[in-house]
Write an enzyme that holds these catalytic residues in place. Sequence first.
Site, PDB file in Angstrom:
ATOM      1  N   ASP A   4       0.873  -1.176   0.000  1.00 11.01           N
ATOM      2  CA  ASP A   4       0.000   0.000   0.000  1.00 11.01           C
ATOM      3  C   ASP A   4       0.912   1.228   0.000  1.00 11.01           C
ATOM      4  OD1 ASP A   4      -1.731   2.064   0.511  1.00 11.01           O
ATOM      5  OD2 ASP A   4      -2.673   1.125   2.271  1.00 11.01           O
ATOM      6  N   LEU A   5       0.807   2.063  -1.023  1.00 13.18           N
ATOM      7  CA  LEU A   5       1.710   3.211  -1.127  1.00 13.18           C
ATOM      8  C   LEU A   5       1.496   4.227  -0.009  1.00 13.18           C
ATOM      9  CD1 LEU A   5       1.711   3.833  -5.002  1.00 13.18           C
ATOM     10  CD2 LEU A   5       3.334   2.496  -3.644  1.00 13.18           C
ATOM     11  N   GLY A  20      -1.801   4.204  -7.634  1.00 12.18           N
ATOM     12  CA  GLY A  20      -2.806   5.117  -7.078  1.00 12.18           C
ATOM     13  C   GLY A  20      -4.142   4.903  -7.751  1.00 12.18           C
ATOM     14  N   ILE A  21      -5.092   5.760  -7.372  1.00 14.23           N
ATOM     15  CA  ILE A  21      -6.452   5.665  -7.907  1.00 14.23           C
ATOM     16  C   ILE A  21      -6.518   6.428  -9.219  1.00 14.23           C
ATOM     17  CG2 ILE A  21      -8.802   6.501  -7.483  1.00 14.23           C
ATOM     18  CD1 ILE A  21      -8.399   5.668  -4.564  1.00 14.23           C
ATOM     19  N   SER A  22      -7.199   5.847 -10.208  1.00 14.26           N
ATOM     20  CA  SER A  22      -7.182   6.445 -11.555  1.00 14.26           C
ATOM     21  C   SER A  22      -8.541   6.996 -11.965  1.00 14.26           C
ATOM     22  CB  SER A  22      -6.728   5.391 -12.565  1.00 14.26           C
ATOM     23  OG  SER A  22      -7.628   4.302 -12.532  1.00 14.26           O
ATOM     24  N   ASN A  78      -4.335  13.991 -17.816  1.00 14.39           N
ATOM     25  CA  ASN A  78      -4.982  15.143 -18.471  1.00 14.39           C
ATOM     26  C   ASN A  78      -5.997  15.793 -17.533  1.00 14.39           C
ATOM     27  OD1 ASN A  78      -7.981  14.448 -19.525  1.00 14.39           O
ATOM     28  ND2 ASN A  78      -6.778  12.576 -19.506  1.00 14.39           N
ATOM     29  N   TYR A  96      -9.471  13.896  -8.159  1.00 16.76           N
ATOM     30  CA  TYR A  96      -8.433  13.074  -8.790  1.00 16.76           C
ATOM     31  C   TYR A  96      -7.441  13.967  -9.550  1.00 16.76           C
ATOM     32  CZ  TYR A  96      -6.557  10.146 -12.580  1.00 16.76           C
ATOM     33  OH  TYR A  96      -5.735   9.542 -13.495  1.00 16.76           O
ATOM     34  N   ARG A 133     -14.144  11.723 -28.069  1.00 25.23           N
ATOM     35  CA  ARG A 133     -13.105  12.452 -27.315  1.00 25.23           C
ATOM     36  C   ARG A 133     -11.732  11.815 -27.497  1.00 25.23           C
ATOM     37  NH1 ARG A 133     -11.405  11.430 -22.085  1.00 25.23           N
ATOM     38  NH2 ARG A 133     -10.239  13.164 -21.127  1.00 25.23           N
TER      39      ARG A 133
HETATM   40  C1  15L Z   1      -7.395   9.203 -16.702  1.00 25.45           C
HETATM   41  O1  15L Z   1      -6.610   9.864 -16.033  1.00 25.45           O
HETATM   42  C2  15L Z   1      -7.971   7.932 -16.193  1.00 25.45           C
HETATM   43  O2  15L Z   1      -7.083   7.258 -15.353  1.00 25.45           O
HETATM   44  C3  15L Z   1      -8.432   7.030 -17.304  1.00 25.45           C
HETATM   45  O3  15L Z   1      -9.218   6.013 -16.759  1.00 25.45           O
HETATM   46  C4  15L Z   1      -9.219   7.800 -18.363  1.00 25.45           C
HETATM   47  O4  15L Z   1     -10.397   8.298 -17.818  1.00 25.45           O
HETATM   48  C5  15L Z   1      -8.381   8.938 -18.891  1.00 25.45           C
HETATM   49  O5  15L Z   1      -7.880   9.735 -17.848  1.00 25.45           O
HETATM   50  C6  15L Z   1      -9.145   9.820 -19.876  1.00 25.45           C
HETATM   51  O6  15L Z   1      -9.249  11.023 -19.624  1.00 25.45           O
HETATM   52  O7  15L Z   1      -9.641   9.304 -20.875  1.00 25.45           O
END
Ligand code: 15L
Length: 269
Positions: free
Chosen positions: A52-53, A74-76, A113, A137, A175
Site C-alpha cells: 500500500d503506497l 494510485g487511484i485512476s 490530463n 483526482y 473524445r
Molecule cells: C485518466 O486519467 C484515467 O485514469 C483514465 O481512466 C481515463 O479516464 C483517462 O484519464 C481519460 O481522460 O480518458
Amino acid sequence: MANDRPTLFTGAGGILGKWLRPRLIETYGALRSTDIVDFGPALPGEEIIIADLADAAAVDRLVEGAGRIIHFGGISYETSFDQILSSNILGTYNVYEAARRFGAGPIVYASSNHAIGFYTRDDRLDANVRTRPDSLYGVSKAFGEDLASLYYDKYGVESACLRIGTARLDPIDPRHLSTWHSYEDLLRLIEACFNAPRLGCTILYGVSNNDRSWWSNAAAPNVDYRPQDNAESFKDVVIPDGDTRDMEDPAVKYQGGPFVAADYVRRKA
Ligand code: 15L
C-alpha cells in the site's frame, strides 16, 4: 549507478501494467513491480511486492535499492477525498520522499490530463499552462506535479510528469480522437524520458500523434518523444456519421470530458 538497479514500477497490476511489464523487462532488465492487490505470478526477471503506497515503511522497502521509478500507482478515477488523499497524495509523497532518501530515480510519474481538464476543446496547451483540475483526482495529479517540481528544485530528484490522455488499446469515443495514447506510444514516451540527457522536472503530454490533439510537447524539447500512432485512423469506426455531439455539453466542451461533467453544477456568474 542507479540505472544498474532494478526499475520500480508502481501500479503494475492494472491492464496497462500487464502490457508494459514484459516490455519494461526487455528494455531495462530487472523489474520490481508493485500494486496494492495481488496480480498474479512474476514474469522472468520480475520481483513482485504487494504494498500500500500510503504505508511509508512499505514504500521504503519498495524504493530501497531501486534505480528508475515508474510511478503509475494510485487511484485512476474520481472518488472520495479520503481515498484520493491516501492513495494518490500520501502515496506519491511517500514515493518521492523514499526516492530522495535512497538516491533512487529518475521518476516517470503518471500525472493525467485531468490536471488540466477544465481547459476547453478550443484551447491548445503546452507544458507552460497552469493546471486546471477537473476533479479531486485531477487535483491529486496536480499535487504530484508540484511535488515533483519541489523534489527537483530542492533535492535534485529528476522527474517527468506525464499528463496522460486516454491510454488504451484503441480509441472508442469521439473524445479519444484527441486524447488517445496508444500503448506503444506510451512506452516510447517512457523510454524517451529515461533517455533524456537532462530530465530535470519536465511536464509532458501523454498523447499519440493525433490529428485532433489539443496538446503539444514543444515546450519539452529535452525529451525526444516521437509518437507513431494517430487516432484518426479509427475515425470511421468511432464517428461513422461525423461528430454529432452537443458541443456545449460540459463533457464535450471541456478537455476532461466525463470527469468535468460529473457533479457539474456551476453557478452562472
Ligand atoms: C485518466 O486519467 C484515467 O485514469 C483514465 O481512466 C481515463 O479516464 C483517462 O484519464 C481519460 O481522460 O480518458
